[in-house]
Design an enzyme around this catalytic site. Structure first.
Site, PDB file in Angstrom:
ATOM      1  N   TYR A 159      61.588 -11.981   2.387  1.00  0.00           N
ATOM      2  CA  TYR A 159      61.263 -13.456   1.653  1.00  0.00           C
ATOM      3  C   TYR A 159      60.716 -14.331   2.822  1.00  0.00           C
ATOM      4  CZ  TYR A 159      64.314 -14.145  -2.005  1.00  0.00           C
ATOM      5  OH  TYR A 159      64.915 -14.416  -3.326  1.00  0.00           O
ATOM      6  N   GLU A 163      59.872 -17.984   1.549  1.00  0.00           N
ATOM      7  CA  GLU A 163      59.882 -19.238   0.865  1.00  0.00           C
ATOM      8  C   GLU A 163      59.116 -20.359   1.679  1.00  0.00           C
ATOM      9  OE1 GLU A 163      63.565 -20.484  -0.545  1.00  0.00           O
ATOM     10  OE2 GLU A 163      63.559 -18.830  -2.135  1.00  0.00           O
ATOM     11  N   ASP A 203      40.362 -23.213 -16.529  1.00  0.00           N
ATOM     12  CA  ASP A 203      41.218 -21.966 -16.263  1.00  0.00           C
ATOM     13  C   ASP A 203      40.045 -20.924 -16.676  1.00  0.00           C
ATOM     14  OD1 ASP A 203      42.887 -19.679 -16.811  1.00  0.00           O
ATOM     15  OD2 ASP A 203      44.119 -20.741 -18.049  1.00  0.00           O
ATOM     16  N   THR A 210      43.991 -16.019 -13.173  1.00  0.00           N
ATOM     17  CA  THR A 210      44.842 -14.784 -12.855  1.00  0.00           C
ATOM     18  C   THR A 210      43.741 -13.976 -11.941  1.00  0.00           C
ATOM     19  OG1 THR A 210      43.920 -13.905 -14.640  1.00  0.00           O
ATOM     20  CG2 THR A 210      46.083 -14.809 -14.916  1.00  0.00           C
ATOM     21  N   LYS A 242      42.199  -9.763 -14.043  1.00  0.00           N
ATOM     22  CA  LYS A 242      41.343  -9.339 -15.201  1.00  0.00           C
ATOM     23  C   LYS A 242      40.157  -9.021 -14.672  1.00  0.00           C
ATOM     24  CE  LYS A 242      43.830 -12.496 -18.665  1.00  0.00           C
ATOM     25  NZ  LYS A 242      44.547 -13.515 -17.735  1.00  0.00           N
ATOM     26  N   ARG A 298      48.308  -7.914 -10.607  1.00  0.00           N
ATOM     27  CA  ARG A 298      48.625  -9.158 -11.284  1.00  0.00           C
ATOM     28  C   ARG A 298      49.033 -10.293 -10.359  1.00  0.00           C
ATOM     29  NH1 ARG A 298      48.669  -6.618 -15.864  1.00  0.00           N
ATOM     30  NH2 ARG A 298      48.960  -8.519 -17.045  1.00  0.00           N
TER      31      ARG A 298
HETATM   32  N1  DSN Z   1      47.281 -12.769 -22.259  1.00  0.00           N
HETATM   33  C1  DSN Z   1      45.943 -12.920 -21.785  1.00  0.00           C
HETATM   34  C2  DSN Z   1      45.008 -12.512 -22.795  1.00  0.00           C
HETATM   35  O1  DSN Z   1      45.053 -11.374 -23.013  1.00  0.00           O
HETATM   36  O2  DSN Z   1      43.800 -12.783 -22.839  1.00  0.00           O
HETATM   37  C3  DSN Z   1      45.577 -14.227 -21.506  1.00  0.00           C
HETATM   38  O3  DSN Z   1      46.559 -14.696 -20.527  1.00  0.00           O
END
Ligand code: DSN
Length: 414
Positions: free
Chosen positions: A50, A52, A196, A222, A225, A231
Protein backbone atom coordinates in the site's frame (compact mmCIF):
# COMPACT_ATOMS: atom_id res chain seq x y z
CA UNK A 1 2.82 -22.47 -4.90
CA UNK A 2 2.42 -22.75 -8.66
CA UNK A 3 -0.92 -21.60 -10.06
CA UNK A 4 -1.55 -24.87 -11.86
CA UNK A 5 -1.38 -26.73 -8.53
CA UNK A 6 -3.41 -24.12 -6.67
CA UNK A 7 -6.18 -23.18 -9.12
CA UNK A 8 -6.41 -25.36 -12.19
CA UNK A 9 -9.39 -23.51 -13.62
CA UNK A 10 -7.67 -20.12 -13.78
CA UNK A 11 -4.41 -21.73 -14.93
CA UNK A 12 -6.26 -23.47 -17.76
CA UNK A 13 -7.99 -20.27 -18.86
CA UNK A 14 -4.67 -18.41 -18.96
CA UNK A 15 -3.18 -21.23 -21.01
CA UNK A 16 -6.09 -21.08 -23.47
CA UNK A 17 -5.85 -17.29 -23.85
CA UNK A 18 -2.07 -17.52 -24.30
CA UNK A 19 -2.60 -20.09 -27.01
CA UNK A 20 -5.28 -17.92 -28.68
CA UNK A 21 -2.89 -14.98 -28.81
CA UNK A 22 -0.04 -17.12 -30.15
CA UNK A 23 -2.04 -18.78 -32.92
CA UNK A 24 -4.09 -15.82 -34.17
CA UNK A 25 -3.39 -12.24 -35.28
CA UNK A 26 -4.28 -9.49 -32.83
CA UNK A 27 -5.36 -6.60 -35.02
CA UNK A 28 -7.47 -4.56 -32.63
CA UNK A 29 -5.57 -1.24 -32.86
CA UNK A 30 -5.66 -0.59 -29.11
CA UNK A 31 -3.93 -3.90 -28.34
CA UNK A 32 -0.29 -4.92 -28.33
CA UNK A 33 2.07 -7.57 -26.92
CA UNK A 34 4.37 -6.26 -24.21
CA UNK A 35 7.73 -7.85 -23.43
CA UNK A 36 8.24 -10.35 -20.61
CA UNK A 37 10.48 -7.69 -18.98
CA UNK A 38 7.41 -5.43 -18.81
CA UNK A 39 5.22 -8.28 -17.52
CA UNK A 40 7.64 -9.37 -14.78
CA UNK A 41 6.99 -6.52 -12.29
CA UNK A 42 3.23 -7.12 -12.57
CA UNK A 43 3.47 -10.40 -10.69
CA UNK A 44 6.18 -9.20 -8.28
CA UNK A 45 5.76 -8.52 -4.56
CA UNK A 46 5.17 -4.86 -5.40
CA UNK A 47 1.54 -5.89 -5.83
CA UNK A 48 1.29 -6.40 -2.05
CA UNK A 49 2.26 -2.88 -1.00
CA UNK A 50 0.00 0.00 0.00
CA UNK A 51 1.37 3.43 -0.93
CA UNK A 52 -1.46 5.97 -0.74
CA UNK A 53 -0.01 9.40 -1.32
CA UNK A 54 3.00 10.38 -3.40
CA UNK A 55 6.78 9.78 -3.15
CA UNK A 56 8.06 11.38 0.06
CA UNK A 57 4.52 11.87 1.36
CA UNK A 58 2.84 8.51 1.89
CA UNK A 59 0.16 7.57 4.36
CA UNK A 60 1.83 4.19 5.03
CA UNK A 61 5.30 3.18 6.18
CA UNK A 62 7.74 0.94 4.34
CA UNK A 63 7.69 2.86 1.09
CA UNK A 64 11.40 3.67 0.69
CA UNK A 65 11.81 1.46 -2.41
CA UNK A 66 8.33 2.08 -3.73
CA UNK A 67 9.11 5.82 -3.72
CA UNK A 68 12.16 5.12 -5.86
CA UNK A 69 10.12 3.03 -8.29
CA UNK A 70 7.50 5.76 -8.69
CA UNK A 71 10.08 8.55 -9.03
CA UNK A 72 11.96 6.55 -11.66
CA UNK A 73 8.76 6.08 -13.63
CA UNK A 74 7.92 9.80 -13.36
CA UNK A 75 11.40 10.88 -14.50
CA UNK A 76 11.38 8.49 -17.46
CA UNK A 77 7.95 9.72 -18.58
CA UNK A 78 9.01 13.38 -18.23
CA UNK A 79 12.08 12.78 -20.35
CA UNK A 80 10.40 10.65 -23.00
CA UNK A 81 7.51 13.04 -23.63
CA UNK A 82 9.28 16.32 -22.78
CA UNK A 83 6.83 17.46 -20.10
CA UNK A 84 7.20 19.24 -16.77
CA UNK A 85 5.17 16.97 -14.54
CA UNK A 86 3.66 13.48 -14.65
CA UNK A 87 1.22 11.58 -12.44
CA UNK A 88 1.78 7.85 -13.05
CA UNK A 89 -0.92 6.55 -10.69
CA UNK A 90 -4.13 6.45 -12.82
CA UNK A 91 -5.26 2.84 -13.12
CA UNK A 92 -5.99 3.37 -16.82
CA UNK A 93 -7.12 5.89 -19.43
CA UNK A 94 -10.67 6.57 -18.25
CA UNK A 95 -9.58 7.21 -14.61
CA UNK A 96 -6.82 9.49 -15.95
CA UNK A 97 -9.38 11.48 -17.91
CA UNK A 98 -11.77 11.53 -14.94
CA UNK A 99 -8.98 13.07 -12.85
CA UNK A 100 -8.45 15.79 -15.47
CA UNK A 101 -12.14 16.70 -15.20
CA UNK A 102 -11.91 16.76 -11.44
CA UNK A 103 -8.83 18.98 -11.52
CA UNK A 104 -10.11 21.51 -14.02
CA UNK A 105 -13.93 21.57 -14.03
CA UNK A 106 -17.01 21.62 -11.82
CA UNK A 107 -20.03 19.42 -12.57
CA UNK A 108 -22.26 21.15 -15.13
CA UNK A 109 -19.39 23.00 -16.85
CA UNK A 110 -19.27 22.98 -20.63
CA UNK A 111 -16.66 20.74 -22.18
CA UNK A 112 -15.92 19.82 -25.78
CA UNK A 113 -14.61 16.65 -27.41
CA UNK A 114 -14.76 14.62 -30.61
CA UNK A 115 -18.05 12.69 -30.82
CA UNK A 116 -17.73 8.97 -30.16
CA UNK A 117 -19.57 8.32 -33.44
CA UNK A 118 -16.92 10.35 -35.32
CA UNK A 119 -13.94 8.56 -33.81
CA UNK A 120 -13.71 10.15 -30.35
CA UNK A 121 -13.62 8.44 -26.97
CA UNK A 122 -16.34 7.71 -24.39
CA UNK A 123 -14.71 9.99 -21.81
CA UNK A 124 -14.66 12.99 -24.17
CA UNK A 125 -18.33 13.74 -23.51
CA UNK A 126 -20.33 10.71 -24.69
CA UNK A 127 -23.82 10.73 -23.16
CA UNK A 128 -23.46 7.17 -21.78
CA UNK A 129 -20.30 8.05 -19.84
CA UNK A 130 -19.82 10.15 -16.69
CA UNK A 131 -18.31 12.79 -18.97
CA UNK A 132 -21.59 13.31 -20.80
CA UNK A 133 -23.76 12.88 -17.70
CA UNK A 134 -22.01 15.29 -15.33
CA UNK A 135 -20.84 17.89 -17.86
CA UNK A 136 -22.50 19.87 -20.61
CA UNK A 137 -20.76 18.18 -23.51
CA UNK A 138 -20.45 19.75 -26.94
CA UNK A 139 -19.23 17.43 -29.71
CA UNK A 140 -17.24 18.13 -32.82
CA UNK A 141 -16.53 15.78 -35.70
CA UNK A 142 -15.24 15.20 -39.19
CA UNK A 143 -16.47 16.35 -42.60
CA UNK A 144 -19.17 14.12 -44.06
CA UNK A 145 -17.44 13.88 -47.46
CA UNK A 146 -13.75 13.53 -46.62
CA UNK A 147 -13.99 12.17 -43.06
CA UNK A 148 -11.15 14.53 -42.14
CA UNK A 149 -11.17 16.62 -38.94
CA UNK A 150 -13.55 19.56 -39.36
CA UNK A 151 -11.44 22.43 -38.02
CA UNK A 152 -14.02 25.06 -39.04
CA UNK A 153 -16.74 23.38 -36.99
CA UNK A 154 -14.30 22.99 -34.09
CA UNK A 155 -13.59 26.72 -34.12
CA UNK A 156 -17.23 27.70 -34.49
CA UNK A 157 -18.33 25.48 -31.59
CA UNK A 158 -15.45 26.60 -29.36
CA UNK A 159 -16.29 30.28 -29.93
CA UNK A 160 -20.02 29.72 -29.46
CA UNK A 161 -19.87 27.56 -26.31
CA UNK A 162 -16.63 28.75 -24.67
CA UNK A 163 -15.91 25.40 -23.03
CA UNK A 164 -13.84 25.21 -19.89
CA UNK A 165 -12.05 22.12 -21.18
CA UNK A 166 -11.42 20.84 -24.69
CA UNK A 167 -10.35 17.28 -25.50
CA UNK A 168 -8.28 16.43 -28.54
CA UNK A 169 -7.68 12.82 -29.39
CA UNK A 170 -9.43 9.79 -30.76
CA UNK A 171 -10.01 6.05 -30.81
CA UNK A 172 -10.86 5.68 -34.47
CA UNK A 173 -9.34 8.52 -36.49
CA UNK A 174 -6.52 7.52 -38.78
CA UNK A 175 -5.03 10.91 -39.63
CA UNK A 176 -2.66 13.44 -38.13
CA UNK A 177 -4.30 16.16 -36.06
CA UNK A 178 -3.00 19.70 -36.47
CA UNK A 179 -2.26 20.22 -32.77
CA UNK A 180 -0.96 23.75 -33.36
CA UNK A 181 -4.09 24.95 -35.13
CA UNK A 182 -6.34 23.38 -32.48
CA UNK A 183 -4.19 24.83 -29.68
CA UNK A 184 -4.56 28.35 -31.06
CA UNK A 185 -8.34 28.01 -31.19
CA UNK A 186 -8.51 26.67 -27.62
CA UNK A 187 -6.29 29.52 -26.41
CA UNK A 188 -8.52 32.10 -28.09
CA UNK A 189 -11.46 30.96 -25.90
CA UNK A 190 -9.40 30.41 -22.74
CA UNK A 191 -10.11 26.67 -22.47
CA UNK A 192 -7.84 24.09 -20.87
CA UNK A 193 -6.64 22.01 -23.79
CA UNK A 194 -6.02 18.31 -23.21
CA UNK A 195 -4.58 15.87 -25.75
CA UNK A 196 -5.57 12.29 -25.08
CA UNK A 197 -2.84 10.43 -26.98
CA UNK A 198 -3.77 6.95 -25.73
CA UNK A 199 -3.81 5.51 -29.25
CA UNK A 200 -0.68 7.16 -30.60
CA UNK A 201 1.54 7.51 -27.50
CA UNK A 202 4.02 4.94 -28.84
CA UNK A 203 4.11 6.68 -32.20
CA UNK A 204 4.74 10.03 -30.49
CA UNK A 205 7.48 8.46 -28.33
CA UNK A 206 8.98 6.84 -31.43
CA UNK A 207 8.98 10.16 -33.30
CA UNK A 208 6.59 9.15 -36.09
CA UNK A 209 3.48 11.09 -35.02
CA UNK A 210 3.64 14.80 -34.06
CA UNK A 211 3.76 15.53 -30.36
CA UNK A 212 0.99 17.77 -28.99
CA UNK A 213 3.17 18.82 -26.02
CA UNK A 214 4.09 22.35 -27.23
CA UNK A 215 0.46 23.25 -27.93
CA UNK A 216 -1.64 21.81 -25.10
CA UNK A 217 -1.86 22.16 -21.32
CA UNK A 218 -2.32 18.53 -20.37
CA UNK A 219 -1.62 15.19 -22.07
CA UNK A 220 -3.22 11.94 -20.98
CA UNK A 221 -2.49 8.46 -22.22
CA UNK A 222 -2.86 4.81 -21.53
CA UNK A 223 0.33 2.80 -21.48
CA UNK A 224 -0.77 -0.45 -23.10
CA UNK A 225 -1.56 0.48 -26.70
CA UNK A 226 1.15 1.58 -29.16
CA UNK A 227 3.37 2.41 -26.14
CA UNK A 228 3.50 -1.37 -25.50
CA UNK A 229 3.44 -1.32 -21.72
CA UNK A 230 1.20 -2.84 -19.05
CA UNK A 231 -2.37 -1.59 -18.60
CA UNK A 232 -2.15 1.83 -16.96
CA UNK A 233 -2.53 5.58 -17.40
CA UNK A 234 -0.47 8.77 -17.25
CA UNK A 235 -1.40 12.42 -16.82
CA UNK A 236 1.23 14.91 -17.95
CA UNK A 237 1.32 18.68 -17.56
CA UNK A 238 3.22 20.76 -20.11
CA UNK A 239 5.19 23.97 -19.70
CA UNK A 240 2.28 25.74 -21.39
CA UNK A 241 -0.16 24.22 -18.89
CA UNK A 242 1.88 25.35 -15.89
CA UNK A 243 2.13 28.85 -17.35
CA UNK A 244 -1.63 28.97 -17.71
CA UNK A 245 -2.26 27.56 -14.24
CA UNK A 246 0.77 27.24 -11.90
CA UNK A 247 -1.30 24.99 -9.59
CA UNK A 248 -2.30 22.55 -12.33
CA UNK A 249 0.00 19.71 -11.28
CA UNK A 250 -1.10 20.03 -7.63
CA UNK A 251 -4.74 19.98 -8.71
CA UNK A 252 -4.12 16.82 -10.74
CA UNK A 253 -2.32 15.06 -7.90
CA UNK A 254 -5.21 15.86 -5.57
CA UNK A 255 -7.77 14.69 -8.12
CA UNK A 256 -6.05 11.30 -8.56
CA UNK A 257 -5.49 10.81 -4.83
CA UNK A 258 -7.49 11.30 -2.67
CA UNK A 259 -10.05 12.50 -5.22
CA UNK A 260 -10.63 9.35 -7.23
CA UNK A 261 -8.28 6.56 -6.25
CA UNK A 262 -6.77 5.02 -3.14
CA UNK A 263 -3.59 2.98 -3.23
CA UNK A 264 -1.65 3.13 -6.48
CA UNK A 265 -0.77 -0.15 -8.24
CA UNK A 266 2.99 0.07 -7.79
CA UNK A 267 3.54 -3.25 -9.58
CA UNK A 268 1.98 -1.64 -12.68
CA UNK A 269 3.97 1.56 -12.12
CA UNK A 270 7.21 -0.48 -12.10
CA UNK A 271 6.11 -2.17 -15.32
CA UNK A 272 5.33 1.24 -16.86
CA UNK A 273 8.87 2.34 -15.90
CA UNK A 274 10.27 -0.66 -17.81
CA UNK A 275 8.06 0.13 -20.80
CA UNK A 276 9.22 3.77 -20.81
CA UNK A 277 12.85 2.62 -20.83
CA UNK A 278 12.11 0.35 -23.79
CA UNK A 279 10.21 3.14 -25.58
CA UNK A 280 13.20 5.48 -25.36
CA UNK A 281 15.48 3.21 -27.39
CA UNK A 282 16.29 3.55 -31.12
CA UNK A 283 14.82 0.05 -31.60
CA UNK A 284 11.47 1.34 -30.40
CA UNK A 285 11.66 4.22 -32.90
CA UNK A 286 12.15 1.64 -35.66
CA UNK A 287 9.21 -0.35 -34.33
CA UNK A 288 6.94 2.75 -34.31
CA UNK A 289 7.96 3.61 -37.84
CA UNK A 290 7.20 0.05 -39.00
CA UNK A 291 3.76 0.18 -37.31
CA UNK A 292 2.85 3.13 -39.55
CA UNK A 293 4.44 1.59 -42.66
CA UNK A 294 2.46 -1.58 -42.04
CA UNK A 295 -0.83 0.25 -41.52
CA UNK A 296 -0.28 2.16 -44.76
CA UNK A 297 0.62 -1.05 -46.64
CA UNK A 298 -2.43 -2.87 -45.26
CA UNK A 299 -4.70 0.06 -46.12
CA UNK A 300 -3.31 0.46 -49.62
CA UNK A 301 -3.69 -3.22 -50.39
CA UNK A 302 -7.24 -3.31 -49.06
CA UNK A 303 -8.09 -0.21 -51.13
CA UNK A 304 -6.76 -1.96 -54.23
CA UNK A 305 -9.07 -4.86 -53.40
CA UNK A 306 -12.08 -2.52 -53.37
CA UNK A 307 -12.39 -1.71 -49.66
CA UNK A 308 -13.39 1.86 -48.79
CA UNK A 309 -11.09 3.33 -46.16
CA UNK A 310 -12.63 6.06 -44.01
CA UNK A 311 -10.71 9.30 -44.82
CA UNK A 312 -9.08 7.43 -47.71
CA UNK A 313 -6.11 6.03 -45.80
CA UNK A 314 -4.01 6.31 -42.69
CA UNK A 315 -1.12 8.26 -41.16
CA UNK A 316 -1.00 6.24 -37.97
CA UNK A 317 -1.46 2.69 -36.71
CA UNK A 318 -5.13 2.11 -37.57
CA UNK A 319 -7.52 1.88 -40.44
CA UNK A 320 -11.29 2.17 -40.38
CA UNK A 321 -13.12 0.44 -43.20
CA UNK A 322 -16.57 1.37 -44.48
CA UNK A 323 -18.03 -2.04 -45.39
CA UNK A 324 -21.25 -0.87 -47.00
CA UNK A 325 -20.12 -1.64 -50.56
CA UNK A 326 -19.19 -5.17 -49.41
CA UNK A 327 -22.72 -5.95 -48.22
CA UNK A 328 -21.61 -7.14 -44.82
CA UNK A 329 -22.11 -5.54 -41.40
CA UNK A 330 -19.21 -4.76 -39.07
CA UNK A 331 -20.47 -7.46 -36.70
CA UNK A 332 -20.57 -10.17 -39.38
CA UNK A 333 -17.16 -9.12 -40.70
CA UNK A 334 -15.68 -9.20 -37.18
CA UNK A 335 -17.07 -12.73 -36.66
CA UNK A 336 -15.93 -13.94 -40.05
CA UNK A 337 -12.41 -12.60 -39.54
CA UNK A 338 -12.32 -14.13 -36.09
CA UNK A 339 -13.14 -17.50 -37.67
CA UNK A 340 -9.92 -17.29 -39.72
CA UNK A 341 -7.88 -16.15 -36.70
CA UNK A 342 -7.83 -12.38 -37.29
CA UNK A 343 -9.04 -10.41 -34.28
CA UNK A 344 -10.47 -6.97 -35.14
CA UNK A 345 -13.36 -4.91 -33.86
CA UNK A 346 -16.53 -3.64 -35.44
CA UNK A 347 -16.84 0.12 -35.31
CA UNK A 348 -19.22 2.88 -36.33
CA UNK A 349 -18.09 4.98 -39.25
CA UNK A 350 -18.71 8.75 -39.27
CA UNK A 351 -22.38 9.56 -40.02
CA UNK A 352 -23.26 5.87 -39.67
CA UNK A 353 -26.98 5.17 -39.87
CA UNK A 354 -26.58 1.62 -38.54
CA UNK A 355 -26.64 0.84 -34.80
CA UNK A 356 -23.39 0.78 -32.79
CA UNK A 357 -24.03 -2.93 -32.12
CA UNK A 358 -24.16 -3.73 -35.84
CA UNK A 359 -22.25 -0.80 -37.29
CA UNK A 360 -21.15 -0.37 -40.90
CA UNK A 361 -17.43 -0.45 -40.22
CA UNK A 362 -14.55 -2.46 -38.93
CA UNK A 363 -11.41 -1.08 -37.25
CA UNK A 364 -8.04 -2.74 -37.45
CA UNK A 365 -4.48 -1.83 -36.57
CA UNK A 366 -0.90 -2.98 -36.79
CA UNK A 367 0.75 -2.43 -33.32
CA UNK A 368 0.61 -6.08 -32.20
CA UNK A 369 1.44 -7.77 -35.49
CA UNK A 370 4.38 -5.38 -35.95
CA UNK A 371 5.64 -6.37 -32.49
CA UNK A 372 5.72 -9.95 -33.85
CA UNK A 373 8.09 -8.72 -36.59
CA UNK A 374 5.68 -8.61 -39.52
CA UNK A 375 6.35 -6.19 -42.37
CA UNK A 376 4.76 -4.95 -45.60
CA UNK A 377 4.96 -8.39 -47.25
CA UNK A 378 2.82 -9.94 -44.50
CA UNK A 379 0.36 -6.99 -44.68
CA UNK A 380 -0.32 -7.84 -48.32
CA UNK A 381 -1.00 -11.45 -47.37
CA UNK A 382 -3.33 -10.43 -44.55
CA UNK A 383 -5.23 -8.00 -46.81
CA UNK A 384 -5.63 -10.80 -49.36
CA UNK A 385 -7.06 -13.14 -46.72
CA UNK A 386 -9.47 -10.48 -45.47
CA UNK A 387 -10.69 -9.92 -49.01
CA UNK A 388 -10.96 -13.62 -49.81
CA UNK A 389 -12.94 -14.57 -46.73
CA UNK A 390 -15.34 -11.64 -47.03
CA UNK A 391 -16.10 -12.47 -50.66
CA UNK A 392 -15.89 -16.27 -50.30
CA UNK A 393 -16.74 -17.28 -46.71
CA UNK A 394 -16.56 -20.97 -47.66
CA UNK A 395 -12.75 -20.62 -47.74
CA UNK A 396 -12.55 -20.26 -43.94
CA UNK A 397 -10.84 -23.61 -43.37
CA UNK A 398 -8.02 -23.06 -45.84
CA UNK A 399 -7.37 -19.45 -44.83
CA UNK A 400 -7.41 -20.13 -41.10
CA UNK A 401 -4.69 -22.75 -41.64
CA UNK A 402 -2.62 -20.19 -43.55
CA UNK A 403 -3.08 -17.64 -40.75
CA UNK A 404 -1.91 -20.25 -38.23
CA UNK A 405 1.17 -20.99 -40.35
CA UNK A 406 2.04 -17.28 -40.46
CA UNK A 407 1.65 -16.99 -36.67
CA UNK A 408 4.10 -19.86 -36.20
CA UNK A 409 6.71 -17.97 -38.24
CA UNK A 410 6.25 -14.84 -36.09
CA UNK A 411 6.13 -15.87 -32.43
CA UNK A 412 5.10 -13.50 -29.65
CA UNK A 413 7.98 -11.49 -28.11
CA UNK A 414 9.99 -13.09 -25.36
N1 DSN B 1 -11.32 1.17 -25.72
C1 DSN B 1 -10.16 1.71 -26.35
C2 DSN B 1 -10.08 1.36 -27.79
O1 DSN B 1 -10.26 0.20 -28.10
O2 DSN B 1 -9.83 2.22 -28.63
C3 DSN B 1 -10.04 3.15 -26.14
O3 DSN B 1 -9.88 3.38 -24.80
Amino acid sequence: MKLKNNDQKVAKLIELETNRQKTTLQMIPSENHCSSAVREPLSSLLTDKYAEGYPGKRYYGGNQFIDEVENLCIERAKKLFGVEYVNVQPHSGSPANAAVYMATCDPGDTIMGMALSMGGHLTHGAKVSFSGKFFNAVSYGVYEKTHLMNYEEFEKLAKEHKPKLIWLGFSAYSRILDWKRLGKIADSVGAYLVADIAHVAGLVAGGVYPSPVPYVDIVTTTTHKTLRGPRGGLIMVTKKGLKKDPDLSKKIDKAVFPGLQGGPHENSIAAIAVCLKEASTPAFGKYASQVVKNAKALGEELSKLGFNLVSGGTDNHLILIDLRNKNITGLDAQNLLESIGISTNRNSIPYDTASPFKPSGIRMGTPAITTRGMKEKEMKKIAGWINEVISKPYLVKRISQEVKNLCKKFPLPK
